[in-house]
Write a protein that holds these residues in place. Sequence first.
Motif, PDB file in Angstrom:
ATOM      1  N   SER A  36      -5.080   4.725   3.196  1.00  0.00           N
ATOM      2  CA  SER A  36      -5.870   3.685   2.808  1.00  0.00           C
ATOM      3  C   SER A  36      -6.824   3.342   3.895  1.00  0.00           C
ATOM      4  N   ILE A  37      -7.990   4.163   4.077  1.00  0.00           N
ATOM      5  CA  ILE A  37      -8.834   3.770   5.250  1.00  0.00           C
ATOM      6  C   ILE A  37     -10.180   2.780   4.549  1.00  0.00           C
ATOM      7  N   SER A  38      -9.875   1.506   4.977  1.00  0.00           N
ATOM      8  CA  SER A  38     -10.833   0.595   4.468  1.00  0.00           C
ATOM      9  C   SER A  38     -12.341   1.011   4.777  1.00  0.00           C
ATOM     10  N   ALA A  39     -12.635   1.773   5.833  1.00  0.00           N
ATOM     11  CA  ALA A  39     -13.971   1.810   6.388  1.00  0.00           C
ATOM     12  C   ALA A  39     -14.560   2.784   5.715  1.00  0.00           C
ATOM     13  N   ASP A  40     -13.919   3.681   4.912  1.00  0.00           N
ATOM     14  CA  ASP A  40     -14.507   4.970   4.236  1.00  0.00           C
ATOM     15  C   ASP A  40     -14.638   4.425   2.763  1.00  0.00           C
ATOM     16  N   PRO A  41     -15.727   4.522   2.176  1.00  0.00           N
ATOM     17  CA  PRO A  41     -15.943   4.183   0.640  1.00  0.00           C
ATOM     18  C   PRO A  41     -15.439   5.239  -0.311  1.00  0.00           C
ATOM     19  N   GLU A  42     -15.035   6.198   0.299  1.00  0.00           N
ATOM     20  CA  GLU A  42     -14.386   7.444  -0.536  1.00  0.00           C
ATOM     21  C   GLU A  42     -12.841   7.362  -0.500  1.00  0.00           C
ATOM     22  N   HIS A  43     -12.183   6.179   0.076  1.00  0.00           N
ATOM     23  CA  HIS A  43     -10.952   5.988   0.207  1.00  0.00           C
ATOM     24  C   HIS A  43     -10.480   4.725  -0.678  1.00  0.00           C
ATOM     25  N   ARG A  44     -11.822   4.228  -1.287  1.00  0.00           N
ATOM     26  CA  ARG A  44     -11.417   2.860  -2.035  1.00  0.00           C
ATOM     27  C   ARG A  44     -10.323   3.043  -2.990  1.00  0.00           C
ATOM     28  N   ASP A  45     -10.114   4.017  -3.662  1.00  0.00           N
ATOM     29  CA  ASP A  45      -9.046   4.147  -4.593  1.00  0.00           C
ATOM     30  C   ASP A  45      -7.637   4.446  -3.820  1.00  0.00           C
ATOM     31  N   HIS A  97      -2.647  -3.756   4.725  1.00  0.00           N
ATOM     32  CA  HIS A  97      -2.325  -2.716   4.282  1.00  0.00           C
ATOM     33  C   HIS A  97      -3.294  -1.444   4.363  1.00  0.00           C
ATOM     34  N   ASP A  98      -4.538  -1.898   5.194  1.00  0.00           N
ATOM     35  CA  ASP A  98      -5.624  -0.891   5.332  1.00  0.00           C
ATOM     36  C   ASP A  98      -5.264  -0.434   6.607  1.00  0.00           C
ATOM     37  N   VAL A  99      -5.936   0.661   7.087  1.00  0.00           N
ATOM     38  CA  VAL A  99      -5.725   1.365   8.162  1.00  0.00           C
ATOM     39  C   VAL A  99      -7.224   1.873   8.623  1.00  0.00           C
ATOM     40  N   GLN A 100      -7.234   2.266  10.080  1.00  0.00           N
ATOM     41  CA  GLN A 100      -8.432   2.874  10.564  1.00  0.00           C
ATOM     42  C   GLN A 100      -8.638   4.323  10.189  1.00  0.00           C
ATOM     43  N   PRO A 101     -10.033   4.634  10.364  1.00  0.00           N
ATOM     44  CA  PRO A 101     -10.310   6.152  10.331  1.00  0.00           C
ATOM     45  C   PRO A 101      -9.502   7.039  11.199  1.00  0.00           C
ATOM     46  N   VAL A 102      -9.147   8.196  11.014  1.00  0.00           N
ATOM     47  CA  VAL A 102      -8.278   9.145  11.713  1.00  0.00           C
ATOM     48  C   VAL A 102      -8.961   9.983  12.723  1.00  0.00           C
ATOM     49  N   GLU A 164      -9.232  -4.126   8.874  1.00  0.00           N
ATOM     50  CA  GLU A 164      -9.834  -3.015   9.779  1.00  0.00           C
ATOM     51  C   GLU A 164     -11.271  -2.898   9.637  1.00  0.00           C
ATOM     52  N   VAL A 165     -11.902  -3.597   8.559  1.00  0.00           N
ATOM     53  CA  VAL A 165     -13.480  -3.870   8.457  1.00  0.00           C
ATOM     54  C   VAL A 165     -13.794  -5.073   8.900  1.00  0.00           C
ATOM     55  N   GLY A 166     -13.142  -5.893   9.494  1.00  0.00           N
ATOM     56  CA  GLY A 166     -13.510  -7.336   9.948  1.00  0.00           C
ATOM     57  C   GLY A 166     -13.200  -8.249   8.961  1.00  0.00           C
TER      58      GLY A 166
END
Length: 467
Positions: A36-45, A97-102, A164-166
């Motif tokens: 659940s990476i909130s910074a990456d639009p590809e992980h919105r789902d 529940h969102d997380v940082q990129p890896v 995680e995106v402010g």
Amino acid sequence: MLYGAGMPRRAALEAYSEAEGDRIVATLFAWLRIPSISADPEHRDDVRESAEFCAGLLRDAGLEHVEVLETGGLPAVYADWCHAGPGAPTVLVYGHHDVQPVDPVDAWTSPPFVPVIVDGECRARGAIDDKGQTLYEIEAARGLLRRDGRLPVNLKFLVEGEEEVGSPHFEALLQRERARLACDVVVVSDTGMISPDVPSTTVGMRGLAGFDVTLRTATIDLHSGMWGGTVPNPARLAARLIAALHDDRGRVTLPGFYDRVRELSDVEQKSLDSQPFDEGEFRTAAGGVAYLEGEDGYSPLERIGVRPTAEVVGLHSGYGGPGIKTIVPAQAGFKLAVRLVPDQRPQDVEPALRAWLAERVPEGVDVTVTPEGAVAPALTPVDHPAMGSLVRAIEAVWGRPPLFTREGGSGPEEALGRVLEAPVLFLGVGLPGDRIHAPNERMVMDQFWKGLLAAGELLLDLGGAVG
């Protein structure tokens, strides 16, 4: 175990955590597998899947009115159990529940979304920040409901999906749902402790005001051979401004910057002075820096928690590619992050910065100041009655009362306290070595189980019960 004034007793949820341990770890692993990476639009789902998973956890725990809340961005989750009666306090638990990129993936010793237990540590992205800490709050509620059939307080959960995106949509969500979120106390489990043997609780977080400052001296870059030595160079001007941002004592030179800084109370100063600090370990953890610097007269712990700072976090000008391009650049600039402490106000920083620039930038240079977001500092008085409940809950589990610390960073906690008009308690169990936002993030599982027990003790104490 110790409780309250020191009477030994078994923590209320010890039997529950022992009996349910395997299931709880399996639940944690299942949640951590969702990227659940909130910074990456590809992980919105994936963020939405994580929200639905969290909603299922709350529903299974016995909470009611469970809902995935739309925010205009990524979803949050709400749930409640409000049958303790009108005389009981209402507690809102916040987590995310969102997380940082890896990145960098190659630095992980195991895949970031394939959780493993190694040497008593759960390693995965989100283990400590913040799925693990949110889970022990949910399990504490589940355990008390299973044990007693009820809770000692009216309990609400708000689990954010954009921390995680402010938290760009969070305050609007708080305002929109203010009536539903109304509470007497907010509990946040997204912070840390000094060490496994030295429990502590955060009582404040610094505020933040960010800016992008751009200086333009010409309409085009100029040939350094033809024009160098005669025209103003904005890179040199930016360097002079950056050097002038602090005086020779390490103090920020913006006008009036320290006028509203609140000094520590005697209790906080004594607690701060009691905190262990090893400069060598600190410098190693900071990437192996050779020395420390900062405001004269204050220790490193004071500089990062209770004193305001202004840091240049970016510098841009001219050509930065391979080789050299012989120009006098037309433009330069820098990005500035100003950390604030009580009672400083973000809205005071921009006019002070503009006045400071006006005194130092030559006439004819075009100056643009672009605000890049702001949040006010947060502080919970150490003598607030709710803080007494938190102190007793931590002492019940760790065997000693916590020290009081302040976080150097900033987060949505200020908005929670301000909009909901409630004190914010920090029941976080993270440790300095948990590699938050870095490869091989971990949750020390002994801290997790203690967090679960302390979360239960806190609810019991706030409700006036001792189990």
